[in-house]
Design a protein around this motif. Structure first.
Motif, PDB file in Angstrom:
ATOM      1  N   ILE A   1      51.595  15.394 -45.604  1.00 61.49           N
ATOM      2  CA  ILE A   1      50.769  14.179 -45.580  1.00 61.49           C
ATOM      3  C   ILE A   1      50.511  13.654 -46.996  1.00 61.49           C
ATOM      4  CG2 ILE A   1      48.525  13.218 -44.893  1.00 61.49           C
ATOM      5  CD1 ILE A   1      48.582  15.103 -42.496  1.00 61.49           C
ATOM      6  N   ALA A   2      50.192  14.565 -47.938  1.00 66.53           N
ATOM      7  CA  ALA A   2      49.874  14.135 -49.310  1.00 66.53           C
ATOM      8  C   ALA A   2      51.084  13.499 -49.986  1.00 66.53           C
ATOM      9  CB  ALA A   2      49.361  15.314 -50.133  1.00 66.53           C
ATOM     10  N   VAL A   3      52.277  13.939 -49.601  1.00 63.45           N
ATOM     11  CA  VAL A   3      53.472  13.408 -50.238  1.00 63.45           C
ATOM     12  C   VAL A   3      53.939  12.112 -49.562  1.00 63.45           C
ATOM     13  CG1 VAL A   3      55.953  13.845 -50.520  1.00 63.45           C
ATOM     14  CG2 VAL A   3      54.292  15.549 -51.271  1.00 63.45           C
ATOM     15  N   TYR A   4      53.858  12.068 -48.238  1.00 58.77           N
ATOM     16  CA  TYR A   4      54.453  10.916 -47.545  1.00 58.77           C
ATOM     17  C   TYR A   4      53.468   9.809 -47.193  1.00 58.77           C
ATOM     18  CZ  TYR A   4      58.593  13.735 -47.600  1.00 58.77           C
ATOM     19  OH  TYR A   4      59.652  14.484 -48.033  1.00 58.77           O
ATOM     20  N   TRP A   5      52.186  10.090 -47.234  1.00 54.37           N
ATOM     21  CA  TRP A   5      51.221   9.027 -46.939  1.00 54.37           C
ATOM     22  C   TRP A   5      50.886   8.300 -48.239  1.00 54.37           C
ATOM     23  CZ3 TRP A   5      45.402   8.606 -46.145  1.00 54.37           C
ATOM     24  CH2 TRP A   5      45.114   7.460 -45.365  1.00 54.37           C
ATOM     25  N   PRO A   6      51.060   6.964 -48.258  1.00 48.51           N
ATOM     26  CA  PRO A   6      50.869   6.201 -49.499  1.00 48.51           C
ATOM     27  C   PRO A   6      49.457   6.319 -50.086  1.00 48.51           C
ATOM     28  CG  PRO A   6      51.918   4.849 -47.794  1.00 48.51           C
ATOM     29  CD  PRO A   6      51.495   6.119 -47.133  1.00 48.51           C
ATOM     30  N   GLY A   7      48.452   6.632 -49.264  1.00 50.56           N
ATOM     31  CA  GLY A   7      47.090   6.797 -49.770  1.00 50.56           C
ATOM     32  C   GLY A   7      46.965   7.928 -50.781  1.00 50.56           C
ATOM     33  N   PHE A   8      47.919   8.842 -50.754  1.00 45.57           N
ATOM     34  CA  PHE A   8      47.928   9.936 -51.724  1.00 45.57           C
ATOM     35  C   PHE A   8      49.083   9.786 -52.717  1.00 45.57           C
ATOM     36  CE2 PHE A   8      45.897  11.700 -47.936  1.00 45.57           C
ATOM     37  CZ  PHE A   8      44.759  12.271 -48.463  1.00 45.57           C
ATOM     38  N   ALA A   9      50.273   9.534 -52.166  1.00 43.75           N
ATOM     39  CA  ALA A   9      51.489   9.380 -52.985  1.00 43.75           C
ATOM     40  C   ALA A   9      51.665  10.503 -53.992  1.00 43.75           C
ATOM     41  CB  ALA A   9      51.490   8.018 -53.682  1.00 43.75           C
ATOM     42  N   GLU A  10      51.459  11.754 -53.540  1.00 45.05           N
ATOM     43  CA  GLU A  10      51.680  12.867 -54.467  1.00 45.05           C
ATOM     44  C   GLU A  10      53.181  13.124 -54.596  1.00 45.05           C
ATOM     45  OE1 GLU A  10      49.205  16.246 -53.539  1.00 45.05           O
ATOM     46  OE2 GLU A  10      47.383  15.101 -53.914  1.00 45.05           O
ATOM     47  N   GLU A  11      53.537  13.784 -55.685  1.00 50.08           N
ATOM     48  CA  GLU A  11      54.944  13.959 -55.999  1.00 50.08           C
ATOM     49  C   GLU A  11      55.617  14.966 -55.048  1.00 50.08           C
ATOM     50  OE1 GLU A  11      57.758  15.386 -59.684  1.00 50.08           O
ATOM     51  OE2 GLU A  11      55.573  15.398 -59.939  1.00 50.08           O
ATOM     52  N   ALA A  12      56.745  14.533 -54.473  1.00 49.04           N
ATOM     53  CA  ALA A  12      57.538  15.461 -53.661  1.00 49.04           C
ATOM     54  C   ALA A  12      58.359  16.320 -54.605  1.00 49.04           C
ATOM     55  CB  ALA A  12      58.462  14.687 -52.741  1.00 49.04           C
ATOM     56  N   SER A  13      58.386  17.634 -54.378  1.00 51.31           N
ATOM     57  CA  SER A  13      59.229  18.444 -55.254  1.00 51.31           C
ATOM     58  C   SER A  13      59.687  19.721 -54.573  1.00 51.31           C
ATOM     59  CB  SER A  13      58.509  18.754 -56.577  1.00 51.31           C
ATOM     60  OG  SER A  13      57.889  20.011 -56.539  1.00 51.31           O
ATOM     61  N   VAL A  14      60.934  20.088 -54.856  1.00 52.41           N
ATOM     62  CA  VAL A  14      61.511  21.304 -54.279  1.00 52.41           C
ATOM     63  C   VAL A  14      60.766  22.531 -54.819  1.00 52.41           C
ATOM     64  CG1 VAL A  14      63.623  22.659 -54.065  1.00 52.41           C
ATOM     65  CG2 VAL A  14      63.741  20.174 -54.048  1.00 52.41           C
ATOM     66  N   THR A  15      60.344  22.447 -56.104  1.00 52.04           N
ATOM     67  CA  THR A  15      59.611  23.562 -56.706  1.00 52.04           C
ATOM     68  C   THR A  15      58.318  23.842 -55.934  1.00 52.04           C
ATOM     69  OG1 THR A  15      60.374  22.650 -58.796  1.00 52.04           O
ATOM     70  CG2 THR A  15      58.826  24.483 -58.918  1.00 52.04           C
ATOM     71  N   LYS A  16      57.588  22.747 -55.592  1.00 46.99           N
ATOM     72  CA  LYS A  16      56.355  22.916 -54.819  1.00 46.99           C
ATOM     73  C   LYS A  16      56.651  23.579 -53.479  1.00 46.99           C
ATOM     74  CE  LYS A  16      53.562  18.916 -56.094  1.00 46.99           C
ATOM     75  NZ  LYS A  16      53.126  17.614 -55.577  1.00 46.99           N
ATOM     76  N   LEU A  17      57.695  23.089 -52.788  1.00 46.32           N
ATOM     77  CA  LEU A  17      58.038  23.636 -51.470  1.00 46.32           C
ATOM     78  C   LEU A  17      58.395  25.107 -51.567  1.00 46.32           C
ATOM     79  CD1 LEU A  17      60.005  20.714 -49.793  1.00 46.32           C
ATOM     80  CD2 LEU A  17      57.856  21.732 -49.032  1.00 46.32           C
ATOM     81  N   LEU A  18      59.138  25.451 -52.629  1.00 55.04           N
ATOM     82  CA  LEU A  18      59.524  26.843 -52.840  1.00 55.04           C
ATOM     83  C   LEU A  18      58.278  27.694 -53.106  1.00 55.04           C
ATOM     84  CD1 LEU A  18      62.198  28.369 -52.930  1.00 55.04           C
ATOM     85  CD2 LEU A  18      62.196  28.120 -55.415  1.00 55.04           C
ATOM     86  N   GLY A  19      57.364  27.148 -53.914  1.00 52.70           N
ATOM     87  CA  GLY A  19      56.102  27.834 -54.194  1.00 52.70           C
ATOM     88  C   GLY A  19      55.310  28.067 -52.919  1.00 52.70           C
ATOM     89  N   ILE A  20      55.228  27.027 -52.069  1.00 50.16           N
ATOM     90  CA  ILE A  20      54.500  27.154 -50.795  1.00 50.16           C
ATOM     91  C   ILE A  20      55.139  28.235 -49.922  1.00 50.16           C
ATOM     92  CG2 ILE A  20      53.914  25.969 -48.631  1.00 50.16           C
ATOM     93  CD1 ILE A  20      53.534  23.407 -50.221  1.00 50.16           C
ATOM     94  N   ALA A  21      56.481  28.238 -49.878  1.00 46.98           N
ATOM     95  CA  ALA A  21      57.185  29.238 -49.054  1.00 46.98           C
ATOM     96  C   ALA A  21      56.858  30.650 -49.535  1.00 46.98           C
ATOM     97  CB  ALA A  21      58.690  28.984 -49.105  1.00 46.98           C
ATOM     98  N   LEU A  22      56.893  30.867 -50.870  1.00 51.16           N
ATOM     99  CA  LEU A  22      56.583  32.195 -51.425  1.00 51.16           C
ATOM    100  C   LEU A  22      55.144  32.590 -51.095  1.00 51.16           C
ATOM    101  CD1 LEU A  22      58.255  32.126 -54.970  1.00 51.16           C
ATOM    102  CD2 LEU A  22      58.803  33.656 -53.084  1.00 51.16           C
ATOM    103  N   ILE A  23      54.222  31.642 -51.252  1.00 47.94           N
ATOM    104  CA  ILE A  23      52.804  31.924 -50.986  1.00 47.94           C
ATOM    105  C   ILE A  23      52.588  32.260 -49.514  1.00 47.94           C
ATOM    106  CG2 ILE A  23      50.493  30.888 -50.890  1.00 47.94           C
ATOM    107  CD1 ILE A  23      51.181  29.441 -53.528  1.00 47.94           C
ATOM    108  N   MET A  24      53.233  31.499 -48.609  1.00 50.08           N
ATOM    109  CA  MET A  24      53.076  31.766 -47.172  1.00 50.08           C
ATOM    110  C   MET A  24      53.613  33.153 -46.815  1.00 50.08           C
ATOM    111  SD  MET A  24      53.969  28.066 -45.474  1.00 50.08           S
ATOM    112  CE  MET A  24      53.746  28.570 -43.771  1.00 50.08           C
ATOM    113  N   LEU A  25      54.755  33.500 -47.414  1.00 53.68           N
ATOM    114  CA  LEU A  25      55.347  34.826 -47.182  1.00 53.68           C
ATOM    115  C   LEU A  25      54.395  35.905 -47.715  1.00 53.68           C
ATOM    116  CD1 LEU A  25      58.036  35.771 -46.004  1.00 53.68           C
ATOM    117  CD2 LEU A  25      58.932  35.910 -48.335  1.00 53.68           C
ATOM    118  N   GLY A  26      53.835  35.658 -48.900  1.00 54.33           N
ATOM    119  CA  GLY A  26      52.907  36.604 -49.504  1.00 54.33           C
ATOM    120  C   GLY A  26      51.658  36.796 -48.655  1.00 54.33           C
ATOM    121  N   VAL A  27      51.087  35.683 -48.176  1.00 51.21           N
ATOM    122  CA  VAL A  27      49.882  35.759 -47.334  1.00 51.21           C
ATOM    123  C   VAL A  27      50.190  36.554 -46.066  1.00 51.21           C
ATOM    124  CG1 VAL A  27      48.304  34.397 -45.891  1.00 51.21           C
ATOM    125  CG2 VAL A  27      48.813  33.643 -48.213  1.00 51.21           C
TER     126      VAL A  27
END
Lengths: 142, 116
Positions: A98-124
């Motif tokens: 939502i933060a990346v695709y909704w214009p009200g936020f327009a946060e930066e899309a990045s593969v690094t962020k997605l990779l970070g999220i994947a690692l964190i989810m696996l860690g949790v």
């Protein structure tokens, strides 16, 4: 104690409400200038923010957050934490989307962020699985 | 500055979680004839936990005034790392290798996101 189907709905509600809360927090804070709260202009920035609609958005976020915590506390009496925590981390992905695709936020899309999220989810998931496995006697997750 | 707010928020939220645990352990060991609500209300740790979580949420809002939520929110999982360290060092809990591996993965993910 609530029934298993009710607990499932409560966990889902908790997940969605906490997602909404984080998004409302960011939405209401992003142009607040409140990072400078402890500087000279901090007081006037706070006053201007409190009188803006953004303060209401954050208040709405706090309400969602409180209801989410309540749902969570009731649900985990009937739910294994080793399942509940990894499930809750799904909200990282929804918030990202939502933060990346909704214009009200327009946060930066990045593969690094997605990779970070994947690692964190696996860690949790690993932390939750190896911490709460033995605590579950009568509840077997989903 | 954004990481200072973020760090303080994570510390306060972790402290709140640990104190919640201490409060429920303490309350569980008390006179079962007394209502659970009354035992919590009389428990100092419980109130400090509430203050830590409340302040933590306010500082978290300050962090979100500059940090992107798509980046900051997943990094909040660093509280799992701190909780594990406190559980090992202070509460003397046994931490399994799987949990340490999870802690390492969370750190790696957060480090990656900090640079993103």
């Amino acid at each position: 104690m609530v029934s298993r189907p009710t607990a499932r709905i409560l966990i889902l509600a908790s997940l969605l409400l906490t997602t909404a809360a984080q998004l409302m927090f960011r939405f209401g804070m992003q142009s607040s200038g409140l990072h400078g709260l402890f500087s000279e202009a901090g007081g006037s920035a706070l006053l201007a923010w409190l009188l803006s609609p953004n303060a209401l958005v954050v208040l709405g976020g706090i309400v969602c957050y409180a209801i989410s915590l309540f749902c969570w506390v009731v649900a985990i009496s009937r739910f294994e934490l080793s399942v509940a925590y990894p499930l809750l981390s799904v909200s990282y992905i929804i918030v990202y989307g939502i933060a990346v695709y909704w214009p009200g936020f327009a946060e930066e899309a990045s593969v690094t962020k997605l990779l970070g999220i994947a690692l964190i989810m696996l860690g949790v998931t690993l932390v939750a699985k190896s911490s709460y496995k033995m605590a579950a006697s009568d509840s077997s997750g989903l | 500055m954004e990481y200072l707010y973020f760090a303080v928020a994570v510390l306060l939220i972790t402290a709140g979680q640990v104190l919640q645990k201490l409060a429920s352990d303490k309350v569980a060991g008390q006179d079962p004839m007394q209502s659970i609500a009354i035992r919590f209300i009389r428990c100092t740790e419980f109130w400090i936990a509430i203050v830590c979580l409340g302040l933590g949420t306010l500082v978290w809002l300050l962090a979100l005034s500059t940090m992107e939520v798509s980046k900051a929110y997943p990094m909040l999982s660093l509280s799992f790392v701190l909780t594990t360290i406190v559980a090992r060092v202070h509460l003397k809990e046994v931490v399994s290798p799987g949990r340490w591996l999870g802690v390492c993965l969370i750190c790696a993910g957060a480090a990656l996101m900090a640079g993103a």
